[in-house]
Design a protein around this motif. Structure first.
Motif, PDB file in Angstrom:
ATOM      1  N   ILE A   1      42.769  37.642  30.846  1.00 53.59           N
ATOM      2  CA  ILE A   1      42.011  38.634  31.607  1.00 53.59           C
ATOM      3  C   ILE A   1      42.817  39.207  32.769  1.00 53.59           C
ATOM      4  CG2 ILE A   1      40.927  36.880  33.052  1.00 53.59           C
ATOM      5  CD1 ILE A   1      38.418  38.626  33.107  1.00 53.59           C
ATOM      6  N   LEU A   2      43.707  38.428  33.362  1.00 53.23           N
ATOM      7  CA  LEU A   2      44.478  38.902  34.513  1.00 53.23           C
ATOM      8  C   LEU A   2      45.924  39.236  34.146  1.00 53.23           C
ATOM      9  CD1 LEU A   2      43.219  36.462  37.297  1.00 53.23           C
ATOM     10  CD2 LEU A   2      42.452  38.786  36.813  1.00 53.23           C
ATOM     11  N   ALA A   3      46.179  39.519  32.874  1.00 53.72           N
ATOM     12  CA  ALA A   3      47.545  39.844  32.440  1.00 53.72           C
ATOM     13  C   ALA A   3      48.029  41.115  33.127  1.00 53.72           C
ATOM     14  CB  ALA A   3      47.580  40.020  30.926  1.00 53.72           C
ATOM     15  N   GLU A   4      49.328  41.160  33.435  1.00 58.02           N
ATOM     16  CA  GLU A   4      49.894  42.268  34.195  1.00 58.02           C
ATOM     17  C   GLU A   4      50.065  43.529  33.364  1.00 58.02           C
ATOM     18  OE1 GLU A   4      53.502  40.774  35.736  1.00 58.02           O
ATOM     19  OE2 GLU A   4      52.557  39.339  37.092  1.00 58.02           O
ATOM     20  N   ASN A   5      50.274  43.394  32.065  1.00 57.22           N
ATOM     21  CA  ASN A   5      50.446  44.565  31.213  1.00 57.22           C
ATOM     22  C   ASN A   5      49.951  44.238  29.814  1.00 57.22           C
ATOM     23  OD1 ASN A   5      52.731  43.289  29.737  1.00 57.22           O
ATOM     24  ND2 ASN A   5      53.789  43.552  31.710  1.00 57.22           N
TER      25      ASN A   5
ATOM     26  N   LEU B   1      35.793  44.023  40.352  1.00 57.34           N
ATOM     27  CA  LEU B   1      35.631  43.203  39.162  1.00 57.34           C
ATOM     28  C   LEU B   1      36.767  42.196  39.024  1.00 57.34           C
ATOM     29  CD1 LEU B   1      33.799  42.802  36.719  1.00 57.34           C
ATOM     30  CD2 LEU B   1      35.219  44.408  35.462  1.00 57.34           C
ATOM     31  N   GLU B   2      37.971  42.578  39.438  1.00 56.37           N
ATOM     32  CA  GLU B   2      39.105  41.664  39.349  1.00 56.37           C
ATOM     33  C   GLU B   2      38.936  40.473  40.279  1.00 56.37           C
ATOM     34  OE1 GLU B   2      44.004  41.907  39.341  1.00 56.37           O
ATOM     35  OE2 GLU B   2      42.773  43.692  39.649  1.00 56.37           O
ATOM     36  N   SER B   3      38.418  40.705  41.485  1.00 52.51           N
ATOM     37  CA  SER B   3      38.188  39.589  42.403  1.00 52.51           C
ATOM     38  C   SER B   3      37.060  38.696  41.905  1.00 52.51           C
ATOM     39  CB  SER B   3      37.853  40.121  43.805  1.00 52.51           C
ATOM     40  OG  SER B   3      36.685  40.924  43.783  1.00 52.51           O
ATOM     41  N   LEU B   4      36.041  39.287  41.274  1.00 56.11           N
ATOM     42  CA  LEU B   4      34.985  38.468  40.671  1.00 56.11           C
ATOM     43  C   LEU B   4      35.532  37.612  39.535  1.00 56.11           C
ATOM     44  CD1 LEU B   4      31.798  40.742  40.453  1.00 56.11           C
ATOM     45  CD2 LEU B   4      32.150  38.737  41.885  1.00 56.11           C
ATOM     46  N   ALA B   5      36.433  38.184  38.736  1.00 54.43           N
ATOM     47  CA  ALA B   5      37.041  37.420  37.640  1.00 54.43           C
ATOM     48  C   ALA B   5      37.851  36.250  38.187  1.00 54.43           C
ATOM     49  CB  ALA B   5      37.918  38.337  36.796  1.00 54.43           C
ATOM     50  N   ARG B   6      38.634  36.483  39.241  1.00 48.75           N
ATOM     51  CA  ARG B   6      39.399  35.386  39.837  1.00 48.75           C
ATOM     52  C   ARG B   6      38.480  34.317  40.408  1.00 48.75           C
ATOM     53  NH1 ARG B   6      42.697  39.619  41.691  1.00 48.75           N
ATOM     54  NH2 ARG B   6      41.588  39.609  43.681  1.00 48.75           N
ATOM     55  N   ALA B   7      37.381  34.753  41.024  1.00 50.28           N
ATOM     56  CA  ALA B   7      36.432  33.786  41.577  1.00 50.28           C
ATOM     57  C   ALA B   7      35.795  32.948  40.480  1.00 50.28           C
ATOM     58  CB  ALA B   7      35.355  34.528  42.374  1.00 50.28           C
ATOM     59  N   LEU B   8      35.439  33.589  39.377  1.00 51.39           N
ATOM     60  CA  LEU B   8      34.826  32.869  38.260  1.00 51.39           C
ATOM     61  C   LEU B   8      35.811  31.892  37.637  1.00 51.39           C
ATOM     62  CD1 LEU B   8      32.069  32.851  36.879  1.00 51.39           C
ATOM     63  CD2 LEU B   8      32.928  34.567  35.283  1.00 51.39           C
ATOM     64  N   MET B   9      37.062  32.302  37.527  1.00 58.09           N
ATOM     65  CA  MET B   9      38.073  31.401  36.977  1.00 58.09           C
ATOM     66  C   MET B   9      38.364  30.250  37.938  1.00 58.09           C
ATOM     67  SD  MET B   9      40.595  34.323  35.399  1.00 58.09           S
ATOM     68  CE  MET B   9      41.786  33.197  34.675  1.00 58.09           C
TER      69      MET B   9
ATOM     70  N   VAL C   1      55.316  32.031  43.427  1.00 57.27           N
ATOM     71  CA  VAL C   1      54.653  31.986  42.128  1.00 57.27           C
ATOM     72  C   VAL C   1      53.760  33.215  42.015  1.00 57.27           C
ATOM     73  CG1 VAL C   1      53.097  30.681  40.628  1.00 57.27           C
ATOM     74  CG2 VAL C   1      54.704  29.476  42.119  1.00 57.27           C
ATOM     75  N   PRO C   2      53.844  33.972  40.933  1.00 58.22           N
ATOM     76  CA  PRO C   2      52.999  35.167  40.795  1.00 58.22           C
ATOM     77  C   PRO C   2      51.512  34.843  40.822  1.00 58.22           C
ATOM     78  CG  PRO C   2      54.792  35.196  39.187  1.00 58.22           C
ATOM     79  CD  PRO C   2      54.802  33.839  39.824  1.00 58.22           C
ATOM     80  N   GLU C   3      50.708  35.884  40.986  1.00 58.04           N
ATOM     81  CA  GLU C   3      49.259  35.736  41.159  1.00 58.04           C
ATOM     82  C   GLU C   3      48.600  35.004  39.995  1.00 58.04           C
ATOM     83  OE1 GLU C   3      45.402  36.429  42.878  1.00 58.04           O
ATOM     84  OE2 GLU C   3      47.379  36.748  43.744  1.00 58.04           O
ATOM     85  N   SER C   4      48.784  35.504  38.790  1.00 56.50           N
ATOM     86  CA  SER C   4      48.099  34.927  37.635  1.00 56.50           C
ATOM     87  C   SER C   4      48.561  33.499  37.325  1.00 56.50           C
ATOM     88  CB  SER C   4      48.283  35.821  36.409  1.00 56.50           C
ATOM     89  OG  SER C   4      47.673  37.084  36.630  1.00 56.50           O
ATOM     90  N   PRO C   5      49.864  33.202  37.279  1.00 54.93           N
ATOM     91  CA  PRO C   5      50.271  31.809  37.039  1.00 54.93           C
ATOM     92  C   PRO C   5      49.766  30.836  38.094  1.00 54.93           C
ATOM     93  CG  PRO C   5      52.114  33.284  36.624  1.00 54.93           C
ATOM     94  CD  PRO C   5      51.020  34.104  37.242  1.00 54.93           C
ATOM     95  N   SER C   6      49.649  31.273  39.346  1.00 57.64           N
ATOM     96  CA  SER C   6      49.133  30.376  40.377  1.00 57.64           C
ATOM     97  C   SER C   6      47.678  29.997  40.108  1.00 57.64           C
ATOM     98  CB  SER C   6      49.261  31.025  41.761  1.00 57.64           C
ATOM     99  OG  SER C   6      48.341  32.110  41.902  1.00 57.64           O
ATOM    100  N   LEU C   7      46.924  30.912  39.496  1.00 57.13           N
ATOM    101  CA  LEU C   7      45.531  30.631  39.158  1.00 57.13           C
ATOM    102  C   LEU C   7      45.414  29.706  37.959  1.00 57.13           C
ATOM    103  CD1 LEU C   7      42.599  31.248  39.905  1.00 57.13           C
ATOM    104  CD2 LEU C   7      42.717  33.265  38.439  1.00 57.13           C
TER     105      LEU C   7
END
Length: 410
Positions: free
Chosen positions: A219-223, A105-113, A158-164
């Motif tokens: 949606i992709l927050a680390e904590n 589901l996380e990879s689908l969320a990244r793909a959708l974003m 650059v961390p994962e979420s900020p890069s997106l």
């Protein structure tokens, strides 16, 4: 015109079949990861992002009076193709970096974003590109965007979420570069205008995007702390940008009335501005100020760019993505640099110069990659093989869709 219809019949279905066969072949060797992080909590946010991208942006693009079928229909087609392509590209990059495949589901969320970049770019070329050109542009843009993110992560740390979250910056300037390669519409063409009905549908899409934007940012927050900071700050920034949009619209119009074009663009500026910083802002007033500045730069940018810079620079921006997404994203990148510098005490092992270099480097790399590859993509899209639409057929649904009664509604 019938020969053009036959050419699309011979190209679009087979292109779609080939792409779907490619995605299906990869899916045969993929197994979903049911132990993905925060699965129960993530699914509602995933639904919000799905609604935002499909419903919100689908109606958001319905700004032209004779291009409603294509705006919503092609948007859905590009999203369902692009999500599969994005998952495949991310999987291949993980394979090249010797990382385990993370299909869930996380990879689908990244793909959708990631598809948000394509949707934004589509707004710049709206009404000019045929379905084959849109599909090719989407696939190329997704690949380049993932490579840009990979450079930011691997070389600039650059961390994962900020890069997106550079998705709005990349999508806006990639789309502007692509549309600059298309022939300009003739001066007498009036199909690139809007009507009260088309503007109503477009603002309805804006409202959808506005409502679901906090889920997009969090949606992709680390904590949990970053998650709730992102939700809270994004909503406040969106609220302030909406208030400022109405205020500035009345102030900048000649008769003191609200302009729907201003509301259509500026109410989202707060969310775009906070995309890179929503989770790290600790004080709500900072988010509110950024929302206000985002709305100001959006409305004043549209006021100045359309009159002063678009004609001499020949900027063709059908849906106004430059001042809706591009300029607020630039403001957000500058704000990210300043916030990281002011919050240096949170990472004492890193120097002030290093933090500034990382943020500025990621911004410059993203925007330059988007612009250069967008120009190359625009040149590719105009080769004869892709059968570009003639300028007299710009902004017209009848060139692609079947109308049983052509005289009704036109």
């Amino acid at each position: 015109m019938p020969s053009r219809y036959r050419s699309f019949r011979c190209s679009v279905p087979w292109l779609l079949l080939a792409l779907q066969a490619l995605f299906l072949g990869r899916a045969l060797f993929a197994f979903p990861d049911t132990h993905v992080r925060y699965l129960p909590q993530m699914y509602p946010a995933f639904q919000d992002v799905n609604h935002m991208v499909i419903f919100g942006f689908g109606f958001f693009l319905m700004v032209l009076r004779r291009y409603g079928f294509s705006s919503t229909g092609f948007n859905l087609l590009l999203i369902v193709l692009g999500v599969q392509c994005s998952v495949l590209v991310e999987d291949l990059l993980n394979l090249l970096e010797n990382h385990p495949s993370r299909f869930g589901l996380e990879s689908l969320a990244r793909a959708l974003m990631s598809m948000t970049a394509v949707v934004i770019s589509t707004g710049a070329v709206l009404g000019k590109a045929n379905p084959v050109q849109l599909i090719v542009m989407s696939l190329v843009e997704l690949i380049i965007f993932h490579l840009s993110r990979c450079i930011n992560r691997k070389f600039l740390q650059v961390p994962e979420s900020p890069s997106l979250m550079h998705v709005h910056l990349f999508g806006a300037y990639f789309g502007l570069a692509v549309t600059s390669c298309f022939p300009e519409p003739p001066p007498g063409l009036d199909k690139n205008r809007s009507t009260p009905k088309s503007e109503l549908f477009s603002v309805l899409g804006t409202v959808f995007v506005w409502v679901f934007w906090p889920s997009f940012s969090s949606i992709l927050a680390e904590n949990n702390e970053v998650h709730w900071n992102a939700v809270f700050n994004t909503y406040l920034a969106l609220a302030v940008s909406a208030v400022a949009a109405f205020m500035l619209s009345a102030l900048t119009s000649k008769d003191g009335k609200f302009r729907m074009a201003h509301i259509h663009s500026a109410v989202l500026a707060g969310g775009v501005t906070l995309s890179c910083t929503a989770g790290i802002i600790q004080h709500p007033w900072i988010a509110m100020i950024l929302g206000l500045l985002g709305s100001v730069i959006s409305i004043l940018g549209s006021h100045c760019l359309q009159r002063c810079f678009n004609p001499p620079l020949k900027l063709q921006d059908t849906c106004g993505v430059h001042f809706t997404f591009g300029l607020p994203a630039v403001l957000g990148a500058v704000a990210a640099v300043l916030l990281k510098i002011f919050q240096q005490e949170m990472v004492p092992e890193q120097s002030l110069g290093y933090l500034a270099f990382v943020e500025v480097g990621a911004f410059c790399q993203t925007i330059s990659t988007a612009f250069i590859t967008g120009l190359i993509t625009g040149l590719i899209l105009n080769i004869k093989l892709l059968k570009a639409v003639h300028v007299s057929k710009y902004f017209d649904d009848q060139f692609f869709w079947e109308f049983p009664h052509l005289s009704v509604g036109f």
